[in-house]
Design a protein around this motif. Structure first.
Motif, PDB file in Angstrom:
ATOM      1  N   LEU A 140      -6.032  27.565 -16.522  1.00  0.00           N
ATOM      2  CA  LEU A 140      -5.914  27.448 -15.635  1.00  0.00           C
ATOM      3  C   LEU A 140      -5.078  26.853 -15.733  1.00  0.00           C
ATOM      4  N   ALA A 141      -4.975  26.107 -16.604  1.00  0.00           N
ATOM      5  CA  ALA A 141      -3.291  24.976 -16.942  1.00  0.00           C
ATOM      6  C   ALA A 141      -2.540  25.954 -17.306  1.00  0.00           C
ATOM      7  N   PHE A 142      -2.540  27.281 -17.609  1.00  0.00           N
ATOM      8  CA  PHE A 142      -0.919  27.971 -17.915  1.00  0.00           C
ATOM      9  C   PHE A 142      -1.282  28.827 -17.593  1.00  0.00           C
ATOM     10  N   LEU A 143      -1.883  28.852 -16.008  1.00  0.00           N
ATOM     11  CA  LEU A 143      -1.265  29.373 -15.063  1.00  0.00           C
ATOM     12  C   LEU A 143      -0.430  28.124 -13.323  1.00  0.00           C
ATOM     13  N   ALA A 144      -1.263  26.709 -13.567  1.00  0.00           N
ATOM     14  CA  ALA A 144      -0.854  26.391 -13.049  1.00  0.00           C
ATOM     15  C   ALA A 144       1.118  26.035 -13.602  1.00  0.00           C
ATOM     16  N   LYS A 145       1.073  26.427 -14.798  1.00  0.00           N
ATOM     17  CA  LYS A 145       2.886  25.889 -15.007  1.00  0.00           C
ATOM     18  C   LYS A 145       3.426  27.442 -14.797  1.00  0.00           C
ATOM     19  N   GLN A 146       2.972  28.656 -14.461  1.00  0.00           N
ATOM     20  CA  GLN A 146       3.175  29.853 -14.102  1.00  0.00           C
ATOM     21  C   GLN A 146       3.352  30.263 -12.295  1.00  0.00           C
ATOM     22  N   ARG A 147       3.223  28.559 -12.039  1.00  0.00           N
ATOM     23  CA  ARG A 147       2.582  28.848 -10.623  1.00  0.00           C
ATOM     24  C   ARG A 147       2.036  30.072  -9.322  1.00  0.00           C
ATOM     25  N   ARG A 148       0.988  30.586 -10.389  1.00  0.00           N
ATOM     26  CA  ARG A 148       0.483  31.954  -9.807  1.00  0.00           C
ATOM     27  C   ARG A 148      -0.549  31.341  -9.454  1.00  0.00           C
ATOM     28  N   LEU A 149      -1.102  30.651  -8.415  1.00  0.00           N
ATOM     29  CA  LEU A 149      -1.886  30.256  -7.848  1.00  0.00           C
ATOM     30  C   LEU A 149      -3.215  31.500  -7.311  1.00  0.00           C
ATOM     31  N   GLU A 150      -2.500  32.507  -6.546  1.00  0.00           N
ATOM     32  CA  GLU A 150      -3.771  33.018  -6.325  1.00  0.00           C
ATOM     33  C   GLU A 150      -4.381  33.720  -7.705  1.00  0.00           C
ATOM     34  N   ASP A 151      -4.091  33.552  -8.756  1.00  0.00           N
ATOM     35  CA  ASP A 151      -5.007  34.242 -10.087  1.00  0.00           C
ATOM     36  C   ASP A 151      -5.741  33.150 -10.361  1.00  0.00           C
ATOM     37  N   ALA A 152      -5.169  32.194 -10.591  1.00  0.00           N
ATOM     38  CA  ALA A 152      -6.031  30.374 -10.208  1.00  0.00           C
ATOM     39  C   ALA A 152      -7.438  30.593  -9.778  1.00  0.00           C
ATOM     40  N   ALA A 153      -7.050  30.555  -8.308  1.00  0.00           N
ATOM     41  CA  ALA A 153      -7.784  30.018  -7.169  1.00  0.00           C
ATOM     42  C   ALA A 153      -8.611  31.892  -8.317  1.00  0.00           C
ATOM     43  N   SER A 154      -8.910  32.591  -8.189  1.00  0.00           N
ATOM     44  CA  SER A 154     -10.060  33.738  -8.553  1.00  0.00           C
ATOM     45  C   SER A 154     -10.307  33.388 -10.042  1.00  0.00           C
ATOM     46  N   VAL A 155      -9.576  32.396 -10.944  1.00  0.00           N
ATOM     47  CA  VAL A 155     -10.136  32.692 -12.469  1.00  0.00           C
ATOM     48  C   VAL A 155     -10.586  31.090 -12.270  1.00  0.00           C
ATOM     49  N   PHE A 156     -10.451  30.143 -11.743  1.00  0.00           N
ATOM     50  CA  PHE A 156     -11.244  29.158 -11.271  1.00  0.00           C
ATOM     51  C   PHE A 156     -12.294  29.708 -10.851  1.00  0.00           C
ATOM     52  N   TRP A 157     -12.852  30.488  -9.614  1.00  0.00           N
ATOM     53  CA  TRP A 157     -14.458  30.438  -9.542  1.00  0.00           C
ATOM     54  C   TRP A 157     -14.712  31.396 -10.311  1.00  0.00           C
ATOM     55  N   ARG A 158     -14.640  32.366 -10.948  1.00  0.00           N
ATOM     56  CA  ARG A 158     -15.321  32.639 -12.081  1.00  0.00           C
ATOM     57  C   ARG A 158     -15.525  31.625 -13.075  1.00  0.00           C
ATOM     58  N   ALA A 159     -14.893  30.769 -12.826  1.00  0.00           N
ATOM     59  CA  ALA A 159     -15.280  29.686 -13.668  1.00  0.00           C
ATOM     60  C   ALA A 159     -16.193  29.335 -13.939  1.00  0.00           C
ATOM     61  N   SER A 160     -16.998  28.467 -12.294  1.00  0.00           N
ATOM     62  CA  SER A 160     -18.001  27.672 -11.908  1.00  0.00           C
ATOM     63  C   SER A 160     -18.458  28.755 -11.659  1.00  0.00           C
ATOM     64  N   LYS A 161     -18.807  30.325 -11.507  1.00  0.00           N
ATOM     65  CA  LYS A 161     -20.023  31.018 -11.655  1.00  0.00           C
ATOM     66  C   LYS A 161     -20.575  31.584 -12.917  1.00  0.00           C
ATOM     67  N   ALA A 162     -19.531  31.533 -14.015  1.00  0.00           N
ATOM     68  CA  ALA A 162     -20.332  31.166 -15.533  1.00  0.00           C
ATOM     69  C   ALA A 162     -20.987  30.289 -16.418  1.00  0.00           C
ATOM     70  N   LEU A 163     -20.164  28.642 -15.745  1.00  0.00           N
ATOM     71  CA  LEU A 163     -20.467  27.729 -16.343  1.00  0.00           C
ATOM     72  C   LEU A 163     -22.394  27.546 -15.527  1.00  0.00           C
ATOM     73  N   ALA A 164     -23.195  27.043 -16.430  1.00  0.00           N
ATOM     74  CA  ALA A 164     -24.600  27.247 -16.515  1.00  0.00           C
ATOM     75  C   ALA A 164     -25.376  26.018 -15.655  1.00  0.00           C
ATOM     76  N   SER A 165     -25.188  24.715 -15.714  1.00  0.00           N
ATOM     77  CA  SER A 165     -25.203  23.779 -14.740  1.00  0.00           C
ATOM     78  C   SER A 165     -24.557  23.508 -13.943  1.00  0.00           C
ATOM     79  N   ASP A 166     -25.063  22.618 -13.006  1.00  0.00           N
ATOM     80  CA  ASP A 166     -24.654  21.857 -11.735  1.00  0.00           C
ATOM     81  C   ASP A 166     -23.692  20.980 -12.707  1.00  0.00           C
ATOM     82  N   GLU A 167     -24.253  20.185 -14.066  1.00  0.00           N
ATOM     83  CA  GLU A 167     -23.647  18.607 -14.158  1.00  0.00           C
ATOM     84  C   GLU A 167     -22.383  19.262 -15.025  1.00  0.00           C
TER      85      GLU A 167
END
Length: 75
Positions: free
Chosen positions: A32-59
């Motif tokens: 996400l830091a790499f995508l932010a530096k590249q100003r690729r916001l749509e890609d970052a939104a997709s990666v953020f969504w994937r990451a939040s689904k992949a992380l196991a717990s609410d914590e």
């Protein structure tokens, strides 16, 4: 938006790293830091969504979101 060759390779590297251990938030945050530096916001939104689904717990998701917000403030 056409990426430079190095950016394409870095994107592939980040994709691979985030899939090796999907429940580890550090590769996702680096991607996400790499995508932010590249100003690729749509890609970052997709990666953020994937990451939040992949992380196991609410914590883990809460900690991830907090760290991501910190990254956004730095950029």
């Amino acid at each position: 938006m056409e990426l430079e060759p190095d950016a394409k390779h870095l994107t592939m590297l980040h994709e691979f790293a985030s899939r090796v251990s999907e429940s580890d938030m550090e590769p996702w945050l680096a991607y996400l830091a790499f995508l932010a530096k590249q100003r690729r916001l749509e890609d970052a939104a997709s990666v953020f969504w994937r990451a939040s689904k992949a992380l196991a717990s609410d914590e883990d998701r809460t900690a991830f979101e907090s760290k991501y917000q910190g990254l956004l403030q730095l950029n």
